[in-house]
Design an enzyme around this catalytic site. Structure first.
Site, short mmCIF file in Angstrom:
data_model
loop_
_atom_site.label_atom_id
_atom_site.label_comp_id
_atom_site.label_asym_id
_atom_site.label_seq_id
_atom_site.Cartn_x
_atom_site.Cartn_y
_atom_site.Cartn_z
N ASP A 79 0.82 -1.22 0.00
CA ASP A 79 0.00 0.00 0.00
C ASP A 79 0.85 1.26 0.00
O ASP A 79 1.35 1.69 1.04
CB ASP A 79 -0.92 -0.02 1.22
CG ASP A 79 -1.91 1.13 1.21
OD1 ASP A 79 -2.03 1.81 0.17
OD2 ASP A 79 -2.57 1.34 2.24
N ASP A 278 -1.51 5.03 -5.86
CA ASP A 278 -1.88 4.27 -4.67
C ASP A 278 -2.02 2.78 -4.98
O ASP A 278 -3.06 2.33 -5.46
CB ASP A 278 -3.19 4.83 -4.11
CG ASP A 278 -3.64 4.09 -2.86
OD1 ASP A 278 -2.83 3.31 -2.31
OD2 ASP A 278 -4.79 4.26 -2.45
#
Ligand SMILES: *[C@@H]1O[C@H](CO)[C@@H](O)[C@H](O)[C@H]1NC(C)=O
Ligand SMILES: *[C@@H]1O[C@H](CO)[C@@H](O)[C@H](O)[C@H]1NC(C)=O
Length: 414
Positions: A79, A278
């Site tokens: 992440d 992201d």
């Protein structure tokens, strides 16, 4: 940041090939170390990981990290939208998703509030006394959250560019209170590998320890799996498309400056858009205005083509159906055009070029569905535009925290 649809998946990859390449190709890239904050490293050095996962149906890419002595394996969701690595932890745990035997068992004492790393950890909770333990709480865009405490333990990295394994004492989160209210399944992973722009990340700590430059990259394969590296990978010096990141002080994410979206050569209208890279998001999110105009352009372009709207397919917001169910995007790719995100840099314009297979998925029903979602339906995103995994497939994406830039180029990540 955002997680959509998860399940369990395991795909082994042959890593030896890549490691061999890294050893021979680790040429003479000089390191831009800040000597006042980091010890100099002896040579270009990197740590490599094989990734598991896919955009659909799993919705995440993960790596396996080994922690403790003897080392125990844990799968982490990669992440770049968050800045702390944490693992489900038997402290004991409330609402952990893994059976107790697979949780991390803390041995070392928690970090204190007085520890610099605690002060610089995203989500660190306020302290009343410097001797208190360093607690954190992270809330993710998908409403999930993790509450826990920071502590140190040894991370064991078996695959490095020198062929010698690496063991490092690093701080991370022991998450003992997890929440996953849905609507999606909780992650099957043991934790999150937070690779954001914070000092608390594993890469930033390895950099502070003088082991690596503060750089990492990933290559997510369209057919599943891929590669992740930390450090001075030879690709760092490859001819790349680089764009500068906004200063951390103005945006804590890997955020571009001014960009615009072009579909089949036609501008979607809005300019000056900010995009966040992201890897924790499976799909891409455009704000309402860009989403609406992109959708209009795609729909106009489909006029007279043999694809019908398929509102009955709820896999994603927009799906179409062909004359008969499709197996691969290649069967319909001629009905779509490329999308380009054009980033204005101080000297030129760089683009992230996306072919139909970079923004469409094939649903379980055999329909092509649009992997770009309406960001305005997710209040927590505000007006942000998010580049998720689907846009980053079969490319090297390199996050260079030393030069505050992000780069990419096409690759076969298999
Ligand atoms: C090196 O780090 C120090 C302390 O964080 C900072 O003041 C200085 O500006 C940095 N130098 C460079 C060249 O980045
Ligand atoms: C996107 O979401 C916003 C907020 O819910 C909504 O007003 C808008 O109509 C949506 N756009 C499309 C094309 O569905």
């Amino acid at each position: 940041m955002e997680k959509e649809r998860r399940g369990r998946f395991a795909l082994m990859m042959v890593l030896s090939l890549v490691v061999a390449m890294m050893i021979t190709a680790s040429c003479s890239q000089s390191l831009a170390h800040n000597k006042s904050t980091a010890k100099p490293t002896a040579a270009p050095f990197s740590v490599a990981f094989q990734m598991t996962g896919n955009v659909y149906p799993l919705g995440y890419y993960s790596v396996n990290l080994k922690i403790g002595n003897p080392p125990k394996s844990f799968d982490f969701d990669i992440d770049t939208g968050s800045g702390l690595t944490w693992v489900q932890c038997d402290a004991p745990c409330q609402a952990c998703t893994l059976p107790r035997a697979r949780l991390y068992k803390p041995k070392n004492k928690p970090l204190r509030c007085s520890d610099t790393l605690c002060r610089n950890t995203p989500g660190a909770l306020p302290c009343h006394h410097p001797n208190e333990q360093c607690d954190y709480q992270l809330a993710y865009a998908d409403q999930g959250s993790s509450l826990g405490v920071l502590l140190n333990d040894h991370f064991f990295f078996p695959t490095t560019s020198t062929g010698v394994s690496l063991t490092q004492l690093l701080a991370f989160g022991c998450g003992y209170d997890q929440h996953n209210p849905g609507p999606h399944l909780p992650p099957p992973t043991a934790g999150v590998l937070g690779l954001g722009r914070a000092e608390a990340t594993i890469v930033s700590q390895l950099h502070a320890n003088g082991v690596l430059p503060n750089v990492f990259g990933h290559c997510m394969s369209r057919t599943g799996g891929g590669l992740l590296f930390f450090g001075d990978h030879p690709l760092r010096s490859s001819p790349n498309t680089w764009i500068p990141l906004l200063p951390v002080s103005s945006n804590p994410h890997y955020s571009s400056g001014s960009a615009q979206v072009v579909f089949g050569g036609k501008l979607t209208g809005a300019k000056g858009l900010q995009f966040i890279f992201d890897s924790g998001s499976s799909y891409t999110y455009f704000n309402a205005q860009v989403y609406q105009s992109t959708l209009n352009l795609i729909r106009n372009n489909l006029n007279g083509k043999p694809l019908k709207n398929a509102p009955e397919d709820k896999t994603l917001e927009v799906c179409w159906k062909a004359a008969k169910p499709i197996k691969s995007i290649s069967e319909v790719r001629n009905y779509f055009q490329s999308i380009a995100i054009q980033f204005a840099t101080p000297t030129n314009v760089q683009q992230l070029l996306l072919m139909p297979e970079d923004y469409l998925i094939v649903s379980k029903n055999g329909n092509p569905c649009l992997g770009i979602l309406n960001g305005s339906q997710h209040q927590e995103l505000g007006n942000l535009n998010v580049i998720g995994d689907i846009f980053m497939q079969d490319k090297w994406v390199i996050y260079d925290n030393e030069k505050q830039r992000i780069g990419w180029f096409p690759a076969n990540c298999k």
